[in-house]
Design a protein around this motif. Structure first.
Motif, PDB file in Angstrom:
ATOM      1  N   ALA A  74     -20.317 -10.281 -52.917  1.00 55.15           N
ATOM      2  CA  ALA A  74     -20.523 -11.701 -53.223  1.00 55.15           C
ATOM      3  C   ALA A  74     -19.410 -12.590 -52.669  1.00 55.15           C
ATOM      4  CB  ALA A  74     -20.651 -11.894 -54.735  1.00 55.15           C
ATOM      5  N   ARG A  75     -18.165 -12.122 -52.776  1.00 55.15           N
ATOM      6  CA  ARG A  75     -17.040 -12.929 -52.306  1.00 55.15           C
ATOM      7  C   ARG A  75     -17.124 -13.164 -50.792  1.00 55.15           C
ATOM      8  NH1 ARG A  75     -11.862 -14.483 -53.753  1.00 55.15           N
ATOM      9  NH2 ARG A  75     -10.277 -14.398 -52.095  1.00 55.15           N
ATOM     10  N   LYS A  76     -17.371 -12.099 -50.045  1.00 55.57           N
ATOM     11  CA  LYS A  76     -17.475 -12.241 -48.589  1.00 55.57           C
ATOM     12  C   LYS A  76     -18.706 -13.055 -48.201  1.00 55.57           C
ATOM     13  CE  LYS A  76     -14.866  -8.214 -47.023  1.00 55.57           C
ATOM     14  NZ  LYS A  76     -14.875  -6.974 -46.202  1.00 55.57           N
ATOM     15  N   PHE A  77     -19.774 -12.918 -48.983  1.00 58.75           N
ATOM     16  CA  PHE A  77     -20.979 -13.714 -48.735  1.00 58.75           C
ATOM     17  C   PHE A  77     -20.635 -15.206 -48.851  1.00 58.75           C
ATOM     18  CE2 PHE A  77     -24.930 -15.817 -49.668  1.00 58.75           C
ATOM     19  CZ  PHE A  77     -25.915 -15.085 -49.013  1.00 58.75           C
ATOM     20  N   MET A  78     -19.941 -15.552 -49.917  1.00 59.58           N
ATOM     21  CA  MET A  78     -19.536 -16.939 -50.142  1.00 59.58           C
ATOM     22  C   MET A  78     -18.600 -17.428 -49.036  1.00 59.58           C
ATOM     23  SD  MET A  78     -16.409 -18.422 -51.299  1.00 59.58           S
ATOM     24  CE  MET A  78     -15.670 -17.203 -52.359  1.00 59.58           C
ATOM     25  N   GLN A  79     -17.630 -16.594 -48.657  1.00 53.96           N
ATOM     26  CA  GLN A  79     -16.662 -16.977 -47.622  1.00 53.96           C
ATOM     27  C   GLN A  79     -17.333 -17.209 -46.269  1.00 53.96           C
ATOM     28  OE1 GLN A  79     -14.159 -13.528 -48.030  1.00 53.96           O
ATOM     29  NE2 GLN A  79     -12.637 -14.592 -49.278  1.00 53.96           N
ATOM     30  N   THR A  80     -18.322 -16.382 -45.955  1.00 57.34           N
ATOM     31  CA  THR A  80     -19.047 -16.527 -44.689  1.00 57.34           C
ATOM     32  C   THR A  80     -19.780 -17.857 -44.628  1.00 57.34           C
ATOM     33  OG1 THR A  80     -19.372 -14.126 -44.598  1.00 57.34           O
ATOM     34  CG2 THR A  80     -20.733 -15.461 -43.138  1.00 57.34           C
ATOM     35  N   LEU A  81     -20.409 -18.242 -45.739  1.00 59.58           N
ATOM     36  CA  LEU A  81     -21.125 -19.522 -45.769  1.00 59.58           C
ATOM     37  C   LEU A  81     -20.159 -20.706 -45.750  1.00 59.58           C
ATOM     38  CD1 LEU A  81     -24.096 -18.880 -48.245  1.00 59.58           C
ATOM     39  CD2 LEU A  81     -24.034 -18.750 -45.746  1.00 59.58           C
TER      40      LEU A  81
END
Length: 413
Positions: free
Chosen positions: A115-122
């Protein structure tokens, strides 16, 4: 319970860039070799960048639409990110470069580990989209701060440090199939050049023959729409590891006496330096000779210049120089140059482990010259720096060592 991270293998998607009409460059009189794009008008270059930005923006929109569509369809939002690791890196012996494989990891919103990397990518995707709209660029450090904030209702920051931010940007590059330059992001300038060449940098002509003691600072973005070449009179490129060595060569006017281009990368060369070397090698067929330390780190720098790196395997085709040569300093130079014991730097356990790792690389494993070189260094029990040649004479490296290696064609490939 959080879902486990899933990985799947898919075929790489090839994103076709929109074709643009070729324009006929304005004719100009130049000396000897001239880059085909060096005379392109500023208007045409702006159009090229506009098309490139349009293409990048479309990729970002596709990424966002895919996530939105998943939400409305009642599916978990996810994105595929190519795996940037040794396990997904292939050695292409025919091309002589490292290439990224087809392994892809799925990054999911509701996976606690993702979830953290998903958020950072967006977050970074949004920042890149804003840069495209504003037609501005940001540094890697600037991108870190632009997306940095404390998540509402928590004490958690979106990024812990710039290293974490840089990794997400590289993930975004490979996910979109776009280069960092196409995302309007640049790195800190590091590296210098001087020699028989004129560079057109964003419209400004820079004669690298008249750069004084400082040289031309190689920019982080060296793409054809920014950097063009004129009057390329040099016969080869000598790339040295450190600025201190470069200063010796520049002060002695080595590039003038031997008709070459002299560059340095301040250690591990940046993408900008590697891209500059790659373009000059490919566009003008200039041989690249590397003068690096006789230690595992000097050997690794050469490996990266020649074959590419694991972390940037997706960019090897535009960065690697398969025919680059390692001129020295060599393990046999201690005896050949009659150096004193004072120059010896003992190998530590880390050095020995690293040397064995490099010797096992597929591109070195079957190379008898390199196996002999690394074995000799290990049997010596010490490493040496290029600066050790100063113990012979201040200008020994520029007046005797390198000229002798060039004349004898004595190097490792």
């Amino acid at each position: 319970m959080a879902k486990k991270t899933t990985k799947k293998v898919v075929k790489k998607k090839v994103v076709k860039k929109p074709t643009t009409k070729k324009t006929t460059p304005t004719s100009k009189t130049t000396k000897k070799k001239t880059s085909k794009k060096s005379t392109t008008s500023a208007r045409t270059k702006s159009h090229s960048r506009a098309e490139r930005d349009k293409n990048t923006s479309a990729k970002l929109s596709n990424l966002a639409e895919g996530i939105v569509n998943s939400v409305f369809a009642g599916r978990e939002p996810e994105m595929d990110v190519p795996v940037r690791a040794a396990s997904n890196t292939n050695w292409n012996a025919k091309k002589g470069i490292l290439e990224m494989g087809d392994s892809v990891g799925t990054r999911q919103l509701f996976n606690l580990g993702q979830a953290r990397k998903f958020m950072q990518t967006l977050l970074h995707s949004k920042s890149v989209d804003e840069l495209l709209d504003a037609d501005k660029t940001l540094s890697l450090r600037g991108m870190f701060y632009k997306s940095l904030h404390t998540i509402e209702g928590t004490k958690e920051k979106t990024f812990d440090d710039q290293t974490e931010s840089d990794g997400i940007l590289e993930d975004l590059e490979v996910s979109l199939g776009s280069l960092r330059e196409e995302l309007h992001i640049f790195a800190k300038k590091r590296g210098t050049m001087v020699g028989n060449i004129t560079v057109v940098d964003n419209g400004d002509e820079i004669n690298c023959r008249k750069m004084g003691s400082g040289g031309y600072a190689i920019p982080s973005i060296c793409e054809p729409d920014i950097i063009q070449f004129k009057n390329v009179d040099a016969k080869f490129i000598l790339h040295v590891e450190k600025d201190t060595v470069w200063q010796r060569f520049n002060e002695d006017r080595f590039w003038e006496k031997h008709n070459c281009i002299l560059t340095e990368g301040s250690g591990q060369p940046t993408r900008g330096v590697r891209r500059m070397l790659h373009r000059l090698n490919k566009e003008f067929k200039l041989p690249v000779y590397c003068l690096l330390d006789c230690d595992p780190w000097g050997h690794y720098i050469y490996s990266v210049i020649k074959q590419g790196s694991i972390s940037l395997a997706f960019e090897s085709s535009r960065l690697a120089i398969p025919d680059a040569k390692f001129m020295g300093i060599r393990s046999l130079d201690y005896d050949r140059c009659d150096l004193s014991d004072d120059v010896k730097i003992g190998l530590n356990d880390r050095d020995i482990t690293r040397a064995k790792q490099i010797a096992s690389y597929p591109w070195f494993e079957k190379n008898k010259q390199w196996q002999k070189e690394i074995k000799k260094m290990l049997s010596n029990g010490f490493k040496m720096e290029v600066e050790s040649l100063i113990t012979k004479d201040i200008s020994y490296v520029t007046e005797e060592y390198v000229p002798a290696r060039l004349k004898a064609k004595d190097w490792l490939g």
